[in-house]
Design a protein around this motif. Structure first.
Motif, PDB file in Angstrom:
ATOM      1  N   TYR A 184       0.799  -1.228   0.000  1.00  0.00           N
ATOM      2  CA  TYR A 184       0.000   0.000   0.000  1.00  0.00           C
ATOM      3  C   TYR A 184       0.833   1.281   0.000  1.00  0.00           C
ATOM      4  O   TYR A 184       0.286   2.369  -0.017  1.00  0.00           O
ATOM      5  N   GLY A 185       2.148   1.149   0.045  1.00  0.00           N
ATOM      6  CA  GLY A 185       3.006   2.331   0.165  1.00  0.00           C
ATOM      7  C   GLY A 185       3.200   3.084  -1.136  1.00  0.00           C
ATOM      8  O   GLY A 185       3.761   4.166  -1.155  1.00  0.00           O
ATOM      9  N   GLU A 186       2.738   2.517  -2.226  1.00  0.00           N
ATOM     10  CA  GLU A 186       2.869   3.170  -3.525  1.00  0.00           C
ATOM     11  C   GLU A 186       2.035   4.452  -3.559  1.00  0.00           C
ATOM     12  O   GLU A 186       0.935   4.469  -3.021  1.00  0.00           O
ATOM     13  N   PRO A 187       2.529   5.481  -4.220  1.00  0.00           N
ATOM     14  CA  PRO A 187       1.695   6.697  -4.276  1.00  0.00           C
ATOM     15  C   PRO A 187       0.510   6.503  -5.224  1.00  0.00           C
ATOM     16  O   PRO A 187       0.544   5.642  -6.106  1.00  0.00           O
ATOM     17  N   PHE A 188      -0.513   7.299  -5.034  1.00  0.00           N
ATOM     18  CA  PHE A 188      -1.647   7.297  -5.966  1.00  0.00           C
ATOM     19  C   PHE A 188      -1.198   7.915  -7.288  1.00  0.00           C
ATOM     20  O   PHE A 188      -0.562   8.963  -7.285  1.00  0.00           O
ATOM     21  N   ASP A 189      -1.530   7.278  -8.375  1.00  0.00           N
ATOM     22  CA  ASP A 189      -1.212   7.855  -9.677  1.00  0.00           C
ATOM     23  C   ASP A 189      -2.422   8.665 -10.144  1.00  0.00           C
ATOM     24  O   ASP A 189      -3.445   8.095 -10.532  1.00  0.00           O
ATOM     25  N   VAL A 190      -2.283   9.979 -10.042  1.00  0.00           N
ATOM     26  CA  VAL A 190      -3.430  10.835 -10.390  1.00  0.00           C
ATOM     27  C   VAL A 190      -3.265  11.474 -11.777  1.00  0.00           C
ATOM     28  O   VAL A 190      -4.024  12.359 -12.153  1.00  0.00           O
ATOM     29  N   ASP A 199      -3.710  10.279 -14.803  1.00  0.00           N
ATOM     30  CA  ASP A 199      -4.839  10.039 -15.721  1.00  0.00           C
ATOM     31  C   ASP A 199      -5.927  11.072 -15.490  1.00  0.00           C
ATOM     32  O   ASP A 199      -6.471  11.654 -16.426  1.00  0.00           O
ATOM     33  N   LYS A 256      -2.195  -6.559  -7.743  1.00  0.00           N
ATOM     34  CA  LYS A 256      -3.173  -5.485  -7.528  1.00  0.00           C
ATOM     35  C   LYS A 256      -4.126  -5.383  -8.708  1.00  0.00           C
ATOM     36  O   LYS A 256      -5.314  -5.156  -8.542  1.00  0.00           O
ATOM     37  N   LYS A 301      -3.780   1.484  -7.381  1.00  0.00           N
ATOM     38  CA  LYS A 301      -4.009   2.804  -6.797  1.00  0.00           C
ATOM     39  C   LYS A 301      -3.981   3.868  -7.883  1.00  0.00           C
ATOM     40  O   LYS A 301      -2.966   4.481  -8.138  1.00  0.00           O
ATOM     41  N   SER A 302      -5.054   4.021  -8.563  1.00  0.00           N
ATOM     42  CA  SER A 302      -5.147   5.131  -9.495  1.00  0.00           C
ATOM     43  C   SER A 302      -6.495   5.793  -9.257  1.00  0.00           C
ATOM     44  O   SER A 302      -7.401   5.176  -8.714  1.00  0.00           O
ATOM     45  N   VAL A 303      -6.570   7.025  -9.677  1.00  0.00           N
ATOM     46  CA  VAL A 303      -7.789   7.766  -9.386  1.00  0.00           C
ATOM     47  C   VAL A 303      -8.657   7.814 -10.629  1.00  0.00           C
ATOM     48  O   VAL A 303      -8.230   8.237 -11.694  1.00  0.00           O
TER      49      VAL A 303
END
Lengths: 167, 153
Positions: free
Chosen positions: A28-34, A36, B39, B46-48
């Motif tokens: 879960y430590g991966e950053p969110f890829d925003v 997109d 995942k 983890k993508s938005v």
């Protein structure tokens, strides 16, 4: 003997706890890829700017001439390409935007303004090649001018920002 | 004479259990470190995702309805008549806009007229209309009629 066993128990306990913490951190430590979402929002902002109720607004087309160009696009569409001062981001340029106005029927840019290209042009060539490459999105919109002449607007946006979105 | 057999079996049990614990932990760590693929399989990436996908098609739909035909009548007005439906001009134009522009993102596209209580009119350009829970853009033409653009993945 009991002492040895309790030491062993504690060792195993710490081992398991450490492993669980490590696993959760890497999972879960991966950053969110925003990126997109960011490139999509850029497209939506440009689409908003070029189409108000289905028509090209006055600030883009005054009925005779296209007023939009490379110099005023960001101001007109209320965009800013300035990023936080991180890892030389501002020097490299983290965004690229391309807007092309075409005649809807002929798909020709004849007598229309040339494509507007702003930002780091290199990002365009690296679009969506992988996780550590810029994220890009293209959109097309159908829009009319005040004389009911139809146009096709092609929008392409690219966002780099690899360092904060991908490990 | 004292026997050491009991002690040996006790020790081997501890050694074996330690090895088992280590194997389980290492395989779990290995699995989690694969990260991305797991995942993706579990849908935990983890993508938005934002619900803005239909903003742009909506703009094109608006412009489409305002387009005038060769007689100078807007498609919107033509469709508002009780018998109004997609014709050669508006049907082909709708195909050129919606299928060509958004067909890559949304493989299932339907556009047409509906009336009354969820009665969709089939048309020769987009086929049979259907009700959908997600992905529809809806513009009311008058009290009884509406146009609907369905964009589904």
């Amino acid at each position: 003997m009991d002492k040895i066993i309790s030491i062993y128990w504690f060792t195993v306990l710490f081992l398991i706890t450490g492993a669980i913490v490590y696993m959760v951190a890497i999972f879960y430590g991966e950053p969110f890829d925003v990126r997109d979402a960011e490139s999509h929002l850029l497209n939506v902002q440009i689409a908003d700017c070029f189409s108000r109720g289905g028509y090209l607004p006055q600030v883009i087309f005054d009925g005779e001439n296209f007023l939009i160009n490379r110099e005023n696009l960001l101001d007109t569409c209320k965009l800013s390409f300035v990023t936080e001062d991180f890892s030389n981001w501002n020097e490299q340029g983290q965004y690229y935007l391309e807007v092309e106005i075409l005649d809807f029927d002929t798909k020709s840019p004849f007598e229309l303004p040339p494509p507007i290209r702003i930002g780091n042009f290199n990002l365009r060539e690296l679009c969506n090649l992988g996780k550590r490459f810029p994220k890009c999105e293209s959109q097309k919109i159908y829009v009319l001018d005040k004389n009911n002449f139809p146009y096709q607007i092609n929008i392409l946006s690219a966002v780099r920002k690899v360092e904060k979105n991908v490990i | 004479m004292l026997s050491n057999r009991g002690q040996i079996s006790d020790t081997s049990m501890w050694v074996v259990s330690t090895i088992i614990i280590l194997v389980i932990i290492s395989s779990a760590i290995l699995l989690t470190s694969l990260g991305g693929e797991i995942k993706e399989t579990l849908g935990l990436e983890k993508s938005v995702k934002i619900n803005f996908e239909k903003e742009v098609p909506y703009k094109s739909l608006f412009a489409f309805l305002l387009t005038k035909n060769s007689e100078g009548v807007r498609i919107f007005s033509k469709l508002s008549f009780p018998e109004g439906d997609l014709n050669d001009f508006s049907g082909k134009l709708a195909l050129r806009i919606f299928k060509n522009f958004y067909g890559d993102t949304f493989p299932n596209i339907w556009f047409g007229v509906g009336e009354g209580y969820f009665e969709f009119r089939s048309n020769e350009y987009f086929g049979v209309g259907y009700q959908t829970q997600f992905g529809s853009i809806f513009i009311k033409l008058n009290e009884n009629k509406w146009v609907e653009l369905i964009l589904e993945n």
